[in-house]
Write a protein that holds these residues in place. Structure first.
Motif, short mmCIF file in Angstrom:
data_model
loop_
_atom_site.label_atom_id
_atom_site.label_comp_id
_atom_site.label_asym_id
_atom_site.label_seq_id
_atom_site.Cartn_x
_atom_site.Cartn_y
_atom_site.Cartn_z
N GLU A 267 0.81 -1.21 0.00
CA GLU A 267 0.00 0.00 0.00
C GLU A 267 0.84 1.27 0.00
N ALA A 268 2.14 1.15 0.31
CA ALA A 268 3.00 2.33 0.36
C ALA A 268 3.99 2.37 -0.79
N THR A 269 3.86 1.42 -1.73
CA THR A 269 4.85 1.35 -2.81
C THR A 269 4.21 1.26 -4.18
N MET A 270 3.13 0.52 -4.30
CA MET A 270 2.54 0.25 -5.61
C MET A 270 1.19 0.97 -5.78
N GLY A 271 1.04 1.70 -6.87
CA GLY A 271 -0.26 2.30 -7.20
C GLY A 271 -1.22 1.22 -7.67
N TYR A 272 -2.50 1.59 -7.80
CA TYR A 272 -3.52 0.60 -8.17
C TYR A 272 -3.24 -0.02 -9.55
N VAL A 273 -2.85 0.82 -10.52
CA VAL A 273 -2.62 0.30 -11.88
C VAL A 273 -1.42 -0.64 -11.90
N THR A 274 -0.38 -0.30 -11.14
CA THR A 274 0.78 -1.19 -11.08
C THR A 274 0.36 -2.55 -10.52
N GLN A 275 -0.45 -2.51 -9.46
CA GLN A 275 -0.88 -3.78 -8.86
C GLN A 275 -1.75 -4.57 -9.84
N MET A 276 -2.70 -3.86 -10.50
CA MET A 276 -3.67 -4.58 -11.33
C MET A 276 -3.07 -5.05 -12.66
N SER A 277 -2.37 -4.13 -13.35
CA SER A 277 -1.90 -4.49 -14.70
C SER A 277 -0.53 -5.14 -14.67
N GLY A 278 0.16 -5.03 -13.57
CA GLY A 278 1.48 -5.66 -13.46
C GLY A 278 1.46 -6.89 -12.59
N LEU A 279 1.25 -6.69 -11.31
CA LEU A 279 1.39 -7.79 -10.36
C LEU A 279 0.29 -8.84 -10.51
N VAL A 280 -0.97 -8.40 -10.61
CA VAL A 280 -2.06 -9.37 -10.68
C VAL A 280 -2.03 -10.15 -11.99
N VAL A 281 -1.66 -9.48 -13.08
CA VAL A 281 -1.54 -10.18 -14.37
C VAL A 281 -0.52 -11.31 -14.24
N GLN A 282 0.60 -11.02 -13.59
CA GLN A 282 1.60 -12.07 -13.42
C GLN A 282 1.13 -13.17 -12.47
N GLN A 283 0.24 -12.81 -11.55
CA GLN A 283 -0.29 -13.86 -10.67
C GLN A 283 -1.10 -14.87 -11.47
N PHE A 284 -1.77 -14.42 -12.51
CA PHE A 284 -2.46 -15.35 -13.41
C PHE A 284 -1.45 -16.12 -14.27
N MET A 285 -0.53 -15.36 -14.89
CA MET A 285 0.34 -15.98 -15.90
C MET A 285 1.36 -16.93 -15.27
N SER A 286 1.93 -16.56 -14.14
CA SER A 286 2.94 -17.45 -13.53
C SER A 286 2.28 -18.74 -13.04
N ALA A 287 1.05 -18.62 -12.55
CA ALA A 287 0.34 -19.83 -12.12
C ALA A 287 0.07 -20.72 -13.33
N ALA A 288 -0.35 -20.10 -14.43
CA ALA A 288 -0.63 -20.88 -15.65
C ALA A 288 0.64 -21.56 -16.15
N VAL A 289 1.77 -20.87 -16.08
CA VAL A 289 3.03 -21.48 -16.55
C VAL A 289 3.35 -22.73 -15.73
N GLY A 290 3.18 -22.64 -14.40
CA GLY A 290 3.44 -23.82 -13.55
C GLY A 290 2.54 -24.98 -13.92
#
Lengths: 555, 46
Positions: free
Chosen positions: A120-143
């Motif tokens: 909450e003190a480092t990442m803006g909403y767009v960074t979390q949504m379009s960066g981190l959350v996207v990778q949470q989908f993609m990295s899980a799919a890769v595994g």
């Protein structure tokens, strides 16, 4: 009802819910990756990126596709963090510093979600949504797709083709992760997780102090954080934050979601190899180890005499525990998050009793195969099953075969490389950190506990768990860079050896079972596999465990 | 996961710098090593 009874009731409900989902979800997963039919949205996507969906890939081409995708993902995620001030909803936060951005990019692309920052003190909403959350989908799919490609090594013969990476990843996201996340996200939001785009605002409390109230589309990201075994929280306190995990129901549901796909994958394996009993054998191994981890951590957190003076005075190991969930809720979560590669937490692992924390570390050191990370647990346990078959062959003269494929020296070399990679990474990185001034300067706790913190950190990063013991200044440049490499190599080197092994299996002609074949569907094999897992991990990490948590607990 | 002692104070922003180049190079090195390992395994296979 006592909190202990409530904890075991939650565990029983989890077992029932996971058992109920095992067959339908496992069958559905198998269908996703064996169907010839594409959905319209998938066809459109293949056209967009120029993929020939009928082209089967050799194991090494499959791997190169996966690495190319991950390479671009690291750079993309790094870039988003570095320019986040240009996006809306940045909450006035500055760009993420280069070392933290790189460590975070490596972390989220490898499904680790180790966080050297407070969300909450480092990442803006767009960074979390379009960066981190996207990778949470993609990295899980890769595994997951690496596990599926490995299973194809058993189901195919006289070929070196293991499928098409791009098709598998697309199907995994579109047909599995997105639908489950939509349903699960709605459940979490209905349960009280917040979902908004509100700006941070400051209020004055009754005592006159000022408090910043944070916001964000948390519920929709919380679900894939757990279901994809990612673990990277929107907030610094992760699932102990009431906006992420507001009550005991959401706490139970989060634990359920982080175990759901890993426990259903053996069914998909059984279905794909056309022998469901093989799946039951593997899921039995996973369930036994998970139950032992839950019981062990519960025991040590509840028995105050083993936890030191503070726990005796409190009546239970209360430090670092979220009171809404209590010690049993913390223990159940801690065991479940470390036997999977999730790494989300609802209590402070650094505050677990020495033996409780030791079990959490041991869970991670198992290589997270019980049930393990999404996909990663499956290919991990398959490698260990082959080692077990080989050991059994040496001991009692049985033919080393598994699911109709011979386990020859070449397969054993792949299995040995797979198994040795993680201990080499963990122990080398931890040894360098403990033995050099540059690593020592960020260790805040001396003695046994400090050693445990360092070993836990690198075990967590290498095994792509992401939970932290804390007490370690991992924002230091040494840990940022070393950690980034450990996460990248800890994720991709075992996958290289696993798919090399799968390619070797796929080239073989299947051999029919004979009187000399060890039946791998029996309780005897389940016991042998558990024994091999515990002995291999126990021997590998015993010195570190003895000098860290065991010594602290016995001190 | 949550880091103790990190605190909630945002770290100072930095403009695009040589450090960015360094971390891009580190990424290329890491993935280059992984590609070399694949090549090595392919050779071992033959």
């Amino acid at each position: 009802m006592s909190s202990t009874a409530a904890g075991w009731l939650q565990f029983a409900l989890l077992v029932a819910a996971l058992a109920a989902c095992y067959v339908p979800l496992g069958n559905y997963m198998a269908k996703i990756f064996t169907s010839d039919k594409d959905w319209r949205v998938e066809r459109g996507f293949y056209k967009l990126i120029g993929i020939d969906r009928t082209a089967d890939q050799k194991w090494s081409v499959y791997l190169r596709s996966m690495l190319a995708f991950s390479f671009i993902s690291v750079l993309f995620l790094y870039g988003i963090q570095r320019v986040q001030t240009i996006f809306p909803y940045d909450q006035g936060l500055p760009a993420v510093t280069p070392d933290t951005a790189w460590n975070t990019a490596a972390s989220f692309v490898t499904n680790t979600n180790w966080q050297n920052y407070a969300g909450e003190a480092t990442m803006g909403y767009v960074t979390q949504m379009s960066g981190l959350v996207v990778q949470q989908f993609m990295s899980a799919a890769v595994g997951i797709v690496v596990a599926i490609a490995m299973i194809r090594g058993f189901t195919r013969s006289k070929t070196d083709k293991l499928g098409n990476f791009w098709v598998d990843v697309t199907r995994c996201v579109v047909r599995l992760l997105l639908p489950l996340s939509i349903v699960g996200g709605l459940v979490l939001i209905a349960g009280g997780s917040i979902e908004n785009f509100n700006a941070y605002h400051t209020i004055t409390t009754l005592s006159g102090a000022h408090q910043t109230i944070v916001g964000g589309p948390v519920g929709s990201s919380e679900i894939i954080k757990n279901m994809g075994n990612n673990g990277g929280g929107w907030f610094n306190t992760n699932a102990a934050h009431p906006f992420e995990n507001p009550n005991p129901f959401t706490n139970w549901f989060i634990i359920f979601t982080l175990l759901l796909i890993p426990f259903a994958t053996p069914r998909a394996f059984g279905k794909m190899v056309k022998d469901n009993r093989q799946g039951y054998a593997l899921v039995a191994v996973m369930a036994v180890i998970w139950a032992a981890a839950v019981g062990g951590i519960n025991f040590f957190e509840a028995h105050t005499s083993l936890g030191g003076n503070a726990t005796v005075l409190a009546g239970h190991a209360a430090e670092g525990t979220e009171v809404a969930f209590g010690t049993p809720g913390c223990s159940l979560f801690a065991a479940s998050t470390t036997v999977t590669s999730t790494g989300a937490v609802n209590c402070f692992h650094d505050s677990l009793t020495p033996f409780g924390g030791g079990i959490a570390l041991f869970d991670i050191a198992l290589g997270e195969i019980a049930p393990g990370g999404v996909g990663a647990g499956m290919y991990g346990i398959l490698v260990l099953a082959m080692v077990t078959v080989f050991v059994a062959g040496l001991m009692v003269g049985r033919t080393p075969e598994y699911i109709g494929k011979k386990i020859r020296p070449v397969e054993m070399k792949y299995a040995a490389l797979y198994f040795l990679t993680l201990p080499v990474l963990v122990l080398t990185a931890a040894g360098l950190s403990l033995g050099t001034p540059i690593g020592q300067r960020a260790i805040f706790n001396p003695g046994y506990h400090g050693l445990t913190e360092v070993v836990y950190a690198f075990a967590s990063m290498a095994n792509n768990n992401g939970s932290a013991f804390a007490g370690l200044g991992s924002g230091d440049a040494w840990y940022q860079v070393m950690g980034g490499f450990v996460m990248l190599f800890g994720r991709f080197l075992p996958e290289i050896f696993a798919l090399g092994l799968a390619g070797s299996l796929a080239r073989q002609q299947p051999v029919p079972a004979s009187a000399g074949t060890l039946d791998t569907r029996t309780p005897l094999f389940v016991g042998m596999l558990i024994g091999v897992i515990l002995i291999l991990v126990g021997l590998t990490y015993f010195p570190a465990l003895a000098l860290g948590p065991f010594a602290e607990g016995l001190h | 996961l949550p880091r103790a002692f990190t605190g909630l104070v945002p770290r100072e922003s930095q403009e695009v710098s040589m450090q960015d180049l360094l971390f891009i190079v580190l990424t290329i090195v890491a993935f280059g090593v992984l590609l070399l390992v694949i090549k090595g395994v392919e050779r071992f296979e033959r």
